[in-house]
Every structure is written in C-alpha cells, then in structure tokens.
Design a protein around this motif. Structure first.
Motif, short mmCIF file in Angstrom:
data_model
loop_
_atom_site.label_atom_id
_atom_site.label_comp_id
_atom_site.label_asym_id
_atom_site.label_seq_id
_atom_site.Cartn_x
_atom_site.Cartn_y
_atom_site.Cartn_z
N GLU A 1 0.81 -1.21 0.00
CA GLU A 1 0.00 0.00 0.00
C GLU A 1 0.85 1.26 0.00
O GLU A 1 0.56 2.22 -0.72
N SER A 2 1.90 1.31 0.80
CA SER A 2 2.71 2.52 0.88
C SER A 2 3.36 2.84 -0.46
O SER A 2 3.54 4.01 -0.82
N ILE A 3 3.67 1.81 -1.23
CA ILE A 3 4.31 2.02 -2.53
C ILE A 3 3.32 2.60 -3.53
O ILE A 3 3.62 3.58 -4.22
N ILE A 4 2.13 2.02 -3.61
CA ILE A 4 1.15 2.52 -4.57
C ILE A 4 0.69 3.92 -4.15
O ILE A 4 0.44 4.78 -5.00
N TRP A 5 0.63 4.18 -2.85
CA TRP A 5 0.22 5.50 -2.37
C TRP A 5 1.27 6.55 -2.71
O TRP A 5 0.94 7.66 -3.14
N THR A 6 2.53 6.20 -2.56
CA THR A 6 3.60 7.14 -2.92
C THR A 6 3.55 7.47 -4.41
O THR A 6 3.65 8.64 -4.81
N ALA A 7 3.39 6.44 -5.23
CA ALA A 7 3.32 6.66 -6.68
C ALA A 7 2.11 7.52 -7.04
O ALA A 7 2.20 8.42 -7.88
N THR A 8 0.98 7.27 -6.39
CA THR A 8 -0.23 8.04 -6.66
C THR A 8 -0.04 9.52 -6.29
O THR A 8 -0.41 10.41 -7.05
N ARG A 9 0.55 9.75 -5.13
CA ARG A 9 0.75 11.14 -4.69
C ARG A 9 1.67 11.89 -5.65
O ARG A 9 1.41 13.05 -5.97
N HIS A 10 2.74 11.22 -6.10
CA HIS A 10 3.66 11.89 -7.03
C HIS A 10 3.09 11.97 -8.44
O HIS A 10 3.61 12.70 -9.28
N GLY A 11 2.03 11.20 -8.70
CA GLY A 11 1.39 11.24 -10.02
C GLY A 11 0.47 12.43 -10.20
O GLY A 11 0.52 13.12 -11.23
N PHE A 12 -0.38 12.70 -9.18
CA PHE A 12 -1.34 13.79 -9.39
C PHE A 12 -1.85 14.47 -8.12
O PHE A 12 -2.59 15.44 -8.20
N ILE A 13 -1.43 14.02 -6.94
CA ILE A 13 -1.98 14.60 -5.72
C ILE A 13 -1.12 15.74 -5.18
O ILE A 13 -1.63 16.82 -4.85
N LEU A 14 0.18 15.52 -5.10
CA LEU A 14 1.07 16.57 -4.58
C LEU A 14 1.11 17.76 -5.53
O LEU A 14 0.89 17.62 -6.73
N PRO A 15 1.42 18.95 -5.00
CA PRO A 15 1.62 20.10 -5.90
C PRO A 15 2.72 19.75 -6.91
O PRO A 15 3.67 19.04 -6.58
N GLU A 16 2.57 20.23 -8.12
CA GLU A 16 3.50 19.86 -9.18
C GLU A 16 4.96 20.08 -8.81
O GLU A 16 5.82 19.27 -9.15
N GLU A 17 5.23 21.16 -8.09
CA GLU A 17 6.62 21.44 -7.75
C GLU A 17 7.18 20.47 -6.70
O GLU A 17 8.38 20.41 -6.48
N ARG A 18 6.29 19.66 -6.08
CA ARG A 18 6.73 18.68 -5.09
C ARG A 18 6.80 17.26 -5.65
O ARG A 18 7.24 16.35 -4.97
N ARG A 19 6.36 17.07 -6.85
CA ARG A 19 6.39 15.73 -7.45
C ARG A 19 7.79 15.41 -7.96
O ARG A 19 8.50 16.28 -8.45
N VAL A 20 8.16 14.14 -7.84
CA VAL A 20 9.47 13.69 -8.29
C VAL A 20 9.29 12.78 -9.50
O VAL A 20 8.64 11.74 -9.42
N ALA A 21 9.85 13.19 -10.61
CA ALA A 21 9.77 12.38 -11.83
C ALA A 21 10.52 11.07 -11.61
O ALA A 21 11.55 11.02 -10.96
N GLY A 22 9.97 10.00 -12.15
CA GLY A 22 10.63 8.71 -12.05
C GLY A 22 10.21 7.88 -10.86
O GLY A 22 10.57 6.70 -10.77
N VAL A 23 9.45 8.47 -9.93
CA VAL A 23 9.02 7.72 -8.75
C VAL A 23 8.18 6.51 -9.15
O VAL A 23 8.32 5.43 -8.60
N LYS A 24 7.30 6.70 -10.14
CA LYS A 24 6.39 5.61 -10.51
C LYS A 24 7.15 4.40 -11.04
O LYS A 24 6.81 3.26 -10.71
N ASP A 25 8.20 4.61 -11.84
CA ASP A 25 8.99 3.49 -12.36
C ASP A 25 9.65 2.71 -11.24
O ASP A 25 9.63 1.48 -11.22
#
Length: 199
Positions: free
Chosen positions: A98-122
C-alpha cells in the motif's frame, strides 16, 4: 449502529466491506478529506472515520482490527502466535504494497507539481512487483492466512485492486484468482453498491 464517515473510492470501502462481512448495521455520512466533518475527528483530515459509542476511530487498518476484535470474527485471538502472524501480514501489506502505490499516486497527481518527483512511478512499480512476489510466496489459499478470511484479506484485496487499476503488475496467477474470488463475495458486492449510492 456504526457510523462511517468518508467518501467513495478510497479506504472507506474497506470499512464498509468489513461491516458487510460481519453483517453489522451502519450508516454512511458522505464527507471529503480535510472537510469539517472529517477534521473534527481526524487532525490530519484523513478518511475513513468510524463512530462507535460516541468515540471516533481513524485509520482503516485500525478500524478493521477493532471491528474484528469487537465481534470476534475474521481474526485470530489477541495474544496468540496466530494473531502475531496475522498482524505481521497486515503490516506487510500496508508497508510493502500500500505505501508504494500510495507514494506513486501522490507523485502522479496529488502533490503540488513542484513537489512531485519524476521517475518515482517506475521505481515504485519495480518495488511493487518484488513485494507482490513475496506476498504470493506466503499465500496458502483459499485466503491469505489459510482456510479462514481475516483482516489482511480485506487490506490485500483492496490494495491489489488499487494497484492493478493503476497498471501495477500482479504476475502471480494465484493472487489474480484470489482477487477475483474476493471481489465475487456477496459482501464485497454489497459494499460496491454502497459505494455507488454514496458517490
């Protein structure tokens, strides 16, 4: 009667499914994250919230454990080796899937754009695949702990469903079949209908 506060299409579903499995009456109060209805019970504004006997319980895993203990169903007895193993599996699902899918989800569209890290989902997909394989190796069937449905089954089914919907691979045929069987349960289907009504 229990009161469940939360919106549809999130961890609130777990609590509704659990109550349907237990056959316990409940009412739903529709509320979104960080709204006054939630914030009065949860400082972080997170869903779901369960109200019982005038007290609020937060965190879906804590709520499921409370309900199982209170009704003496879907759980091993507290203080036993079986319960320790059940809790270990609960934490395994929460920490390693769960923590992994939640982290990917947050960096995909939940966090402010300037806080998202590219490549997290991979990276998350790689770690998810590794950890899902570990869960599959522990799986005995027909339920995750063996012959009886327990709290981890609700958490695992919900998390695997979430992951597969986000295109996170579940290569184990045993786990794929398990998810289909769990989703076919009458209580699961009643929870789905409750979600539709709350949407």
């Amino acid at each position: 009667m229990y009161t469940v506060i939360g919106a549809s299409r999130n961890r609130t579903f777990r609590v509704i499914w659990m109550l349907e499995e237990l056959g316990e009456p409940y009412e739903r109060v529709r509320a979104k994250q960080h709204t006054p209805e939630i914030l009065q019970h949860s400082r972080l504004g997170k869903m779901p919230v369960l109200l019982d006997q005038g007290e609020a319980i937060t965190d879906s895993a804590a709520i499921l454990t409370y309900l199982a203990d209170r009704h003496g169903k879907m759980t091993a007895e507290a203080g036993t080796i079986a319960r320790a193993k059940q809790d270990a599996l609960t934490f395994h699902v929460l920490d390693d899937l769960e923590s992994i899918i939640w982290t990917a989800t947050r960096h995909g569209f939940i966090l402010p754009e300037e806080r998202r890290v590219a490549g997290v989902k991979d990276t998350a997909k790689w770690e998810w695949a590794r950890n899902a394989k570990a869960v599959a190796e522990r799986f005995r069937g027909p339920f995750v702990m063996g012959d009886e449905m327990t709290v981890p089954d609700i958490l695992l089914t919900h998390t695997l469903t979430w992951g597969m919907g986000a295109k996170f691979a579940v290569e184990s045929e045993a786990l794929q079949d398990y998810v289909k069987r769990m989703q076919a349960r009458p209580a699961f289907q009643r929870a789905v209908e409750s979600e539709k009504e709350a949407a």
